[in-house]
Design an enzyme around this catalytic site. Structure first.
Site, PDB file in Angstrom:
ATOM      1  N   HIS A 119       0.830  -1.196   0.000  1.00  0.00           N
ATOM      2  CA  HIS A 119       0.000   0.000   0.000  1.00  0.00           C
ATOM      3  C   HIS A 119       0.874   1.259   0.000  1.00  0.00           C
ATOM      4  CE1 HIS A 119      -3.626   2.343   0.898  1.00  0.00           C
ATOM      5  NE2 HIS A 119      -2.810   3.089   1.605  1.00  0.00           N
ATOM      6  N   HIS A 128     -11.071   2.721  -2.224  1.00  0.00           N
ATOM      7  CA  HIS A 128     -11.289   2.298  -0.831  1.00  0.00           C
ATOM      8  C   HIS A 128     -12.121   1.026  -0.877  1.00  0.00           C
ATOM      9  CE1 HIS A 128     -10.039   3.814   2.974  1.00  0.00           C
ATOM     10  NE2 HIS A 128     -11.198   3.602   3.521  1.00  0.00           N
ATOM     11  N   GLN A 148     -13.865   2.180   9.809  1.00  0.00           N
ATOM     12  CA  GLN A 148     -14.061   3.520  10.327  1.00  0.00           C
ATOM     13  C   GLN A 148     -15.252   4.192   9.682  1.00  0.00           C
ATOM     14  OE1 GLN A 148     -10.543   5.668  11.248  1.00  0.00           O
ATOM     15  NE2 GLN A 148      -9.338   4.352   9.923  1.00  0.00           N
ATOM     16  N   ASP A 178      -1.196  14.552   4.750  1.00  0.00           N
ATOM     17  CA  ASP A 178      -2.315  13.985   5.484  1.00  0.00           C
ATOM     18  C   ASP A 178      -1.915  12.704   6.189  1.00  0.00           C
ATOM     19  OD1 ASP A 178      -2.389  12.183   3.168  1.00  0.00           O
ATOM     20  OD2 ASP A 178      -4.343  11.607   3.954  1.00  0.00           O
ATOM     21  N   GLU A 216      -4.723   4.540  12.018  1.00  0.00           N
ATOM     22  CA  GLU A 216      -5.180   5.293  10.846  1.00  0.00           C
ATOM     23  C   GLU A 216      -6.426   6.114  11.162  1.00  0.00           C
ATOM     24  OE1 GLU A 216      -5.295   2.597   7.491  1.00  0.00           O
ATOM     25  OE2 GLU A 216      -3.183   2.101   7.743  1.00  0.00           O
TER      26      GLU A 216
END
EC number: 6.3.5.3
Lengths: 268, 1001
Positions: free
Chosen positions: B245, B316, B471, B499, B542
């Site tokens: 990733h 995602h 999340q 970020d 995260e």
């Protein structure tokens, strides 16, 4: 040269139409400023220095407890007296979409009998069950004292909301109708009332009500977004209108004219 | 005190949420319920007096006009009642804003222990409501057990006094944070640790890691710091940094490609470098408008003399596949942090979505965790709430259905931002960290969120373990942070910003510290959601809505003051240094100390064997078909296919006009109901300049050749941009690869070598097309492992892999938005032109797919032949010669004639006789002409007055006048021998186009 009209456009806490709303007022000849809610509450910025206060669109505090509810609490706790004084002084207050939802939750609308604290109307979840972005046609009540819509009879604007169904008890609706406080109604393309038919009336609003004002006509709230029709290319049919030779000039843009009316109010 | 407030609509008001549930129960279970009323519940666990509770109810939570509320259970009648609430540790956005509102009304602040939990109960009236049925309604429609819990009540089991009881999903870890050391005495030991901790270390990396820590010199220096064996923080940090990733090991791998037909072989060392990086950097040198590419969170390109725009695209997939709403909202809110973290920060100006899911009406034997129907509903809503609440318009998107995506759905999210060319006198797109600057974490707090991604899903839950691995994004918190950081940027207070996404602080600080040459981080300073997190968890968590910012000491005070004004939490958690080391401390003691260069060098490259078997050798062939006799029927059937039919219900849920930058909207035409080729936005309100944006995806072509798929995807993007008025000279691209696993394994992935060859072919086509059309890749991402193991009817599992998929997003500049165009035909009498040639290319087409075939002749792209046509069209658009333009794509000429006619609500009289044909198409096979998906084609209408000027531009090019626009509403198509093939009215066409999803609003 006359002094420019000063406009305060609120920002912060999830509000989001502040840039284009300020831009619309600039196009209308005013001097807009985007001011964080907290700067106004702490007194860093003074409301008295402005003539127009705008509660714009967005999702204040995420709108998790009813749209505009938490913003209304914050505003009335921190600024209630100052805003009522601001109105009494003859200034203008405008609420667009989330701002309209906030105005009805503060009680600044409908403001019956000069009481700007009572919650009399509500903006409920759309009957269609979803957030919806579409253009609507609006007929303007020319009997209304509303200063923002003077000289207008019909205008197309976009709506973009999940909670826009105007609702109140029958006696409140009756009073709004009789007093001319109903300013905008969802309509067909010929200007006739939508009579609740979806999607002309996109949310199921009672009596097709899309916008109301207070009895003075100086406090105005509406679900549609006039700041999103300040350029010919905003209109969904503009390429077609152009092919038909019907280009709208800047002076003919109905959204922009709402802001021009507000500014002109101070130039009399 | 603890209290529970129940709120519901007054009985005379219709309950839209209740009605929606009623409808879903009918759709899914075929059961007609009589009524459903919803009750919102706020459970307070805070220092409140009874009087304060009542004040909060009356001032905030209950609208006297429309609602009623009580601290006792509301006496709503029901036959059955379902309560749904969050599990501990799941982000409760409404609970958080409830605390803010309480604080306002009561005029005092609360402690971290004070909390409001939100939940809902549904009071259902209807016959036959068993506990079992309610349990299914809860589990399959209302809740996802990963993030939510539920209880069902019957009339008999309901306690009118107690109601649902006081359920407080508080996180209690009861754990003393502790740093542990990791044994590295052998490769096997470390490999075992990797397995036990779910680190997914590549076996080839293990010796490199050990070598580093066992090095005598390193060891001596470590001892000075009080360290010896690696700590868990250090190993976790390395594992994050080496993950596919973060490090894109697949694309940076070594590919040994072999064509099994010709025997030819080729070795490609690093696909990313060869096919993406090198060509793009070369183009950057030649094009001054390409400002910043391939290093930052998003790529930057010139908008005008004062502004640059930035763009990036993300996926995602895995989280959305587990919890569709949470995954998708986290995805869109997450990708919106990328522009914000590009250069010194960009303001968001638009987003787009791409959803690939299984077939909505699937009722076969496989049992995906969530049915495609539920996945689609959830991801649509997630992107809606994330995008709308961010105040960012979503003017474009696409949805693709294919059974392969039942293994894993795809959720693409793309973001564009705009930044000033100069920020405080320096280039806005540049940033760096320097020794002595403060490391500041802004935004949300840190919890056990997203640690090790989805591997945690197999763990069992207790009543107070946080369900952190999936999340829920919080656009409200992020919007506040966005406004704050842009104001800080303009005040010149930001030296560096990035970020916190995958890998959390470990990745954002690890990468930003490379500029300064080191850092020291005081992990005990990081604000936490709840106590009890281990140090390594804080480092790799995260948790969303966080940015890492570097601020010079002289700017700290101003930065923190601004942060407070915007009600955003910012905390100094460390300092950038030039020691060459990343150092982490916990209460003054060093707990991690790693050389900055470790992750940069020394790790072995991944390797892949690729075997290309050409389509014919794989046994693909052209099906044997006789021409249909009822073309009206075929056309209407294709229009009603899920991948072509109207998805207006999705488009309208997305605010596509906020920011007042909309020029060409997602739905166009007289009735504003036909999808546009592309969106155009005008992001700077006092400028007439615009950006055209589109995205394309044609995964079914990969069944024949992923290289052809890639070429067709890029060609279609170019044509879509041209159609709305985008220019050819400054087109930018974003590649988002979603591929099944390409690492060969004899049992687990027997066709891995073929899929690897497909990836190589796709990358090579990407390079070739981008070079031919001169499209630099401004940004891009890859997401591998689009595979799922679905359970069958008898407990067996079956692997389902997604098609090799590339979503290509593309931008083009529009010099003057007044010259933009839409695809709907406009005036009667306008002449209809078809640009480009049609060939017998039905392979992978919608037509074949409908019949159950794949075919062989996949559309091919010939940029050299197509470009002169595109250049002529670009000129015609600039001279305002055309009244509509549209790219012919999925479904072929027939479908796209119907689309432009439906958009204009005008009839067309079409003669296929003049159509330019490449190769040979037998005259009796007009279906090939109508449904072939040949690339390079456009439909254009021109008014009669402008026809001459238009024709001059296309002199010598394949361009044919094939008909004209009619006053009436009949689409009439005649074949090459004059026979009428299609004769149907707009109402019938629209009915077919809208029917499949017509009951959704």
């Amino acid at each position: 040269m006359t002094r420019q009209v000063k406009v305060l456009v609120l920002t912060g806490y999830g509000l989001n139409c502040d840039m284009e709303t300020a831009h619309a007022f600039k196009m209308a000849g005013a001097a807009p400023e985007r001011v964080h809610i907290n700067s106004l509450i702490t007194g860093d910025v003074r409301l008295e220095d402005y003539q127009i206060l705008v509660f714009g669109g967005g999702f204040s505090w995420g709108d998790d407890h009813g749209a505009g509810v938490v913003q209304a609490v914050r505003i009335m706790t921190g600024l209630g007296d100052r805003i009522r004084h601001f109105i009494a002084e003859g200034n203008l207050v405008m609420g667009i979409c989330n701002g309209f939802q906030t105005l009805v939750n503060t009680g600044l609308l409908p403001g019956f009998d000069g009481d700007y604290t009572r919650r009399e109307v509500a903006l409920l979840h759309n009957d269609c069950g979803n957030f919806r972005d579409q253009w609507v046609d609006l007929s303007v009540n020319q009997e209304s004292p509303c200063v923002f819509t003077k000289g207008m009879d019909f205008l197309p604007l976009p709506v973009r909301h999940g909670e826009g169904k105007f609702y109140a008890a029958p006696e409140v609706i009756h009073r709004l109708e009789v007093s001319g406080q109903v300013v905008l109604r969802y309509a067909g393309r010929d200007g006739s009332p939508a009579q609740g038919a979806f999607p002309l009336n996109p949310n199921g609003a009672v009596n097709d009500i899309a916008g109301i004002c207070d009895p003075t006509g100086r406090v105005f709230g509406l679900m549609p977004h006039p700041e999103a029709f300040t350029h010919f290319t905003h209109h969904p049919d503009w390429t077609r209108l152009k092919a038909e030779g019907r280009i709208l000039q800047e002076k003919d843009l109905p959204g922009l004219n709402i802001f021009r009316n507000a500014v002109a109010f101070f130039k009399k | 005190m603890q209290a529970r407030l129940e709120i519901t609509l007054k009985p005379e008001l219709e309950d839209a949420e209740g009605l929606a549930l009623q409808k879903k129960v009918k759709d899914v279970f075929g059961i007609e319920l009589d009524a459903v009323r919803c009750v919102r519940i706020l459970t307070f666990d805070a220092e409140l007096t009874e009087a304060e509770c009542i004040l909060a109810r009356d001032r905030i939570f209950c609208n006297p006009v429309s609602q009623e509320a009580s601290f006792e259970p509301l006496a709503l009648d029901f036959d059955g009642c379902i309560w749904v609430g969050f599990r501990p540790g799941v982000r409760d956005n409404a609970g958080a804003t409830a605390m803010e509102a309480l604080s306002d009304v009561l005029g005092r602040s609360f402690g971290p222990e004070d909390t409001v939990y939100t939940s809902r109960r549904y009071c259902i009236k209807g016959k036959g409501l068993t506990e079992k049925l309610m349990d299914r309604i809860a589990g399959e429609l209302l809740a996802n057990d990963i993030i939510q819990q539920w209880q069902v009540f019957t009339k008999e089991s309901w306690d009118v006094k107690e109601g649902v009881g006081l359920i407080l999903p508080k996180v209690r870890l009861n754990h003393e944070p502790e740093v542990t050391t990791i044994p590295i005495d052998s490769d096997a030991t470390l490999q075992a640790v990797s397995q036990a901790r779910n680190l997914a270390l590549n076996p080839n990396d293990v010796p490199v890691i050990r070598r580093y820590f066992l090095n005598g010199q390193t060891l001596a220096l470590r001892r000075e710091k009080g360290l010896e064996q690696p700590t868990d923080i250090e190993i976790e940090y390395i594992a994050q940094g080496r993950s596919d990733h973060c490090n894109h090991n697949t694309f940076r791998g070594l590919f040994r490609y072999r064509d099994l037909e010709t025997g030819e072989t080729e070795v490609i060392d690093n696909l990313f470098k060869t096919c993406i990086q090198n060509p793009t950097l070369k183009m950057q040198k030649e094009k001054d408008w390409v400002v910043s590419v391939l290093w930052d969170n998003a790529g930057a390109a010139r908008f005008d003399d004062h502004w640059n725009y930035v763009i990036t695209g993300e996926t995602h997939n895995s989280p959305s596949n587990m919890e569709a709403y949470g995954g998708a909202i986290t995805g869109i809110v997450g990708v919106y942090r990328d522009p914000l973290g590009t250069g010194k920060g960009a303001r968001l100006i638009m987003g787009s979505y791409g959803f690939c899911v299984g077939e909505l009406d699937y009722d076969g034997p496989l049992k995906p965790r969530l049915h495609p129907r539920r996945i689609l509903d959830g991801v649509v809503e997630g992107v809606r709430d994330g995008g709308n609440k961010s105040g960012v318009p979503t003017p474009f998107g696409q949805v693709t259905f294919h059974s392969g995506y039942m293994g894993k759905c795809l959720v693409f999210v793309t973001a564009l931002g705009i930044m000033p060319k100069a920020v405080a006198g320096a280039p806005g797109h540049e940033k760096t960290t320097s020794p002595g600057e403060h490391i500041i974490m802004c935004g949300g707090r840190v919890g056990k969120d997203g640690i090790h991604g989805v591997t945690a899903s197999s763990e069992t839950f207790s009543a107070h373990t946080p369900a952190g691995h999936v999340q829920i994004g919080d656009p409200y918190t992020q919007k506040k942070m966005h406004d704050f950081l842009l104001e800080a940027r303009d005040a010149g207070l930001i030296a560096f910003i990035t970020d916190n996404g995958g890998g959390g602080l470990s990745s954002s600080i690890g990468e930003s510290a490379r500029f300064a040459g080191g850092c020291t981080v005081a992990l005990d300073q990081v604000p936490l959601k709840y106590e009890g997190l281990d140090q390594w968890e804080i480092w790799v968590s995260e948790s969303q809505e966080r940015m890492t910012v570097s601020v010079k000491p002289e700017h700290l005070e101003a930065f923190m003051a601004l942060s407070e004004k915007h009600a955003v939490e910012s905390t100094v958690i460390g300092t950038y240094t030039d020691t060459g080391y990343l150092e982490i401390t916990w209460k003054g003691k060093t707990v991690a100390w790693i050389h900055m260069d470790l992750l940069e060098e020394g790790f072995p490259q991944w390797e892949f064997d690729c075997e290309w078997i050409p389509p014919k050798l794989r046994g693909l062939y052209e099906p044997v078909i006789g021409a249909p006799s009822d073309y009206n029927g075929v056309l209407k059937t294709l229009l009603a296919r899920p991948n072509i039919a109207s998805k207006e219900w999705i488009v309208r849920q997305y605010d596509h006009e906020v920011q007042a930058n909309s020029v060409i909207k997602p739905l166009v035409g007289r009735e504003r109901d036909i999808p546009s080729d592309a969106a155009v936005i005008r992001p700077v309100l006092d400028s007439e300049r615009g950006i055209a944006f589109t995205q394309t995806l044609l995964p079914t072509y990969s069944q024949i050749d992923a290289g052809a798929m890639t070429a067709a995807v890029i060609d279609e993007a170019v044509r879509r941009l041209l159609a709305v008025g985008g220019g050819l000279s400054e087109m930018g691209g974003v590649d988002n690869f979603c591929w099944p696993d390409i690492q060969y394994h004899p049992e687990k992935n027997p066709d891995g070598r073929f899929k690897a060859a497909q990836l190589v072919r796709s990358c090579k086509a990407l390079q070739a097309m981008c070079e031919a059309y001169q499209i630099p890749l401004l940004s891009g991402k890859d997401s591998m492992y689009v595979d799922g193991h679905l359970q069958g009817p008898f407990g067996e599992t079956r692997k389902v892999s997604g098609l090799e998929t590339l979503q290509f997003s593309a931008t083009a500049m529009v010099e003057n938005v007044w010259l933009c165009q839409s695809m709907d035909v406009k005036n009667p009498g306008d002449r209809l032109y078809l640009l480009g040639e049609t060939a017998n290319e039905l392979g992978g087409s919608e037509y074949y797919e409908w019949m159950g075939y794949v075919g062989l002749h996949v559309p091919e792209v010939d940029p050299e032949a197509f470009l002169p046509l595109y250049q002529a069209l670009e000129k015609a658009m600039k001279m305002a010669l055309v009244n509509s333009a549209h790219a012919v794509a999925r479904g072929g000429l027939g479908v796209h004639l119907a689309l432009v006619a439906m958009a204009g609500c005008r009839g067309l009289n079409v003669d296929l006789g003049p159509v330019k044909i490449r190769g040979d198409i037998p005259v009796e096979r007009e279906d090939i002409l109508l449904f072939s998906e040949s690339c390079g084609r456009m439909l254009v209408t021109v008014s009669r007055e402008k026809e001459k000027a238009f024709q001059e531009l296309f002199d010598g090019l394949p361009c044919a006048c094939i008909g004209e626009v009619l006053e009436n509403d009949i689409l009439r198509i005649c074949g090459r021998q004059g026979k009428e093939l299609v004769h149907t009215c707009m109402a019938d066409l629209k009915q077919s186009f809208k029917k499949p999803f017509g009951d959704r609003i």
